[in-house]
Motif scaffolding. Sequence first.
Motif, PDB file in Angstrom:
ATOM      1  N   CYS A 259       5.772   2.253  -8.210  1.00  0.00           N
ATOM      2  CA  CYS A 259       6.611   1.096  -8.505  1.00  0.00           C
ATOM      3  C   CYS A 259       7.231   1.291  -9.890  1.00  0.00           C
ATOM      4  N   CYS A 264       4.107  -4.568 -11.520  1.00  0.00           N
ATOM      5  CA  CYS A 264       4.842  -5.020 -10.327  1.00  0.00           C
ATOM      6  C   CYS A 264       3.949  -5.882  -9.430  1.00  0.00           C
ATOM      7  N   HIS A 266       5.059  -6.682  -6.462  1.00  0.00           N
ATOM      8  CA  HIS A 266       5.547  -6.245  -5.144  1.00  0.00           C
ATOM      9  C   HIS A 266       6.191  -7.395  -4.375  1.00  0.00           C
ATOM     10  N   CYS A 272      10.461  -1.371  -6.167  1.00  0.00           N
ATOM     11  CA  CYS A 272       9.061  -1.544  -5.744  1.00  0.00           C
ATOM     12  C   CYS A 272       8.742  -0.575  -4.603  1.00  0.00           C
ATOM     13  N   ALA A 273       7.795   0.305  -4.847  1.00  0.00           N
ATOM     14  CA  ALA A 273       7.436   1.329  -3.856  1.00  0.00           C
ATOM     15  C   ALA A 273       6.689   0.728  -2.667  1.00  0.00           C
ATOM     16  N   VAL A 274       6.016  -0.387  -2.904  1.00  0.00           N
ATOM     17  CA  VAL A 274       5.283  -1.046  -1.813  1.00  0.00           C
ATOM     18  C   VAL A 274       6.282  -1.624  -0.815  1.00  0.00           C
TER      19      VAL A 274
HETATM   20 ZN    ZN Z   1       5.719  -2.916  -6.384  1.00  0.00          ZN
END
Ligand code: ZN
Length: 298
Positions: A259, A264, A266, A272-274
């Motif tokens: 992220c 983050c 999320h 945001c990688a999630v």
């Molecule tokens: Zn995130």
Amino acid sequence: MIQYVGALDCRVLTDDGKTRRCTVRQVVRKLSRDQRNPVVAGDFAWILPLSDEEGVVERIDPRRSTLSRYNDRKEHIIAANVDQAVIVSSIAQPALKPGLIDRFIVSALKGNTKPIICVNKSDLRGNDDDPEVPDLDALVEGYRRLGYPVVLCSAAQDVGIEELRDLLTGRLTVFAGQSGVGKSSLLNAVQPGLGRLTNDVSDESGKGRHTTRVAELVPLAAGGWVVDTPGIRQFQLWDVSSGELDAYFVEFLPHIPHCKFPNCTHIHESGCAVKQAVVNQAISTHRYESYVRILTDQ
Ligand code: ZN
Ligand code: GDP
């Protein structure tokens, strides 16, 4: 092992197979870090036997895990050395609620307790026409992929009971889940006569009474213990701060370091990688929605 803690004494099962009523030596209370819970059910205790029926608790071993109830953010330890929580839900009556299962999973993990998911009333399959409920097979498969065992049961038709019994054998287990999903019925099916111990205090007796009841470890014939009292079966173990919540969603863990912002949540952040993993279907939508609901509902 401590089986039951009363107001004045406790019941201890000792290695010689005897059950003794024991008082607790003052020094044990003093040494306890948390004086409110110097001795709890599931504790391993060193006792000085006074007779075949009586003894004194001299020392308590460090607890491997604890099961706690939170009241006003204060922890009250109910049982120690709990291995696992069987999170019971039902296909219908009441309807399956994946969001609730996810909340219980977080609670169990928070208590250092392994979650096992049990979906009861499999005989009612086909009745689940609630569009909010994701496809059952996909749901089951999803939880298994996360590493949580899932048992499909019917207490009414004796389905999955053998498998459930195997999971309980040799371990200390707590049953958790919404009222009416069949926890007592399942316990009765696993070991006829077990539920009888608890049915005398029914839901009708009033919620207030639950909070005052203490845990009792009920032995299973095949080995192992179930932590019992209706109070424990109904309440939610819950005291997770927003900062730690994502750590309990195991499938988020590989993505979190990617992220853009280290703090983050999320939810609304860019980069945001999630959220990206949800788009890529590496994280299921229902799990992500559970996370958002837990974080925003509190
Ligand atoms: Zn995130
Ligand atoms: P608890 O509140 O979770 O302990 O649930 P109970 O064991 O008291 O069960 C609630 C209701 O669901 C009772 O009427 C049970 O007879 C019923 N029930 C339990 N298991 C099953 C099942 O496998 N199939 C069906 N159809 N009904 C069940």
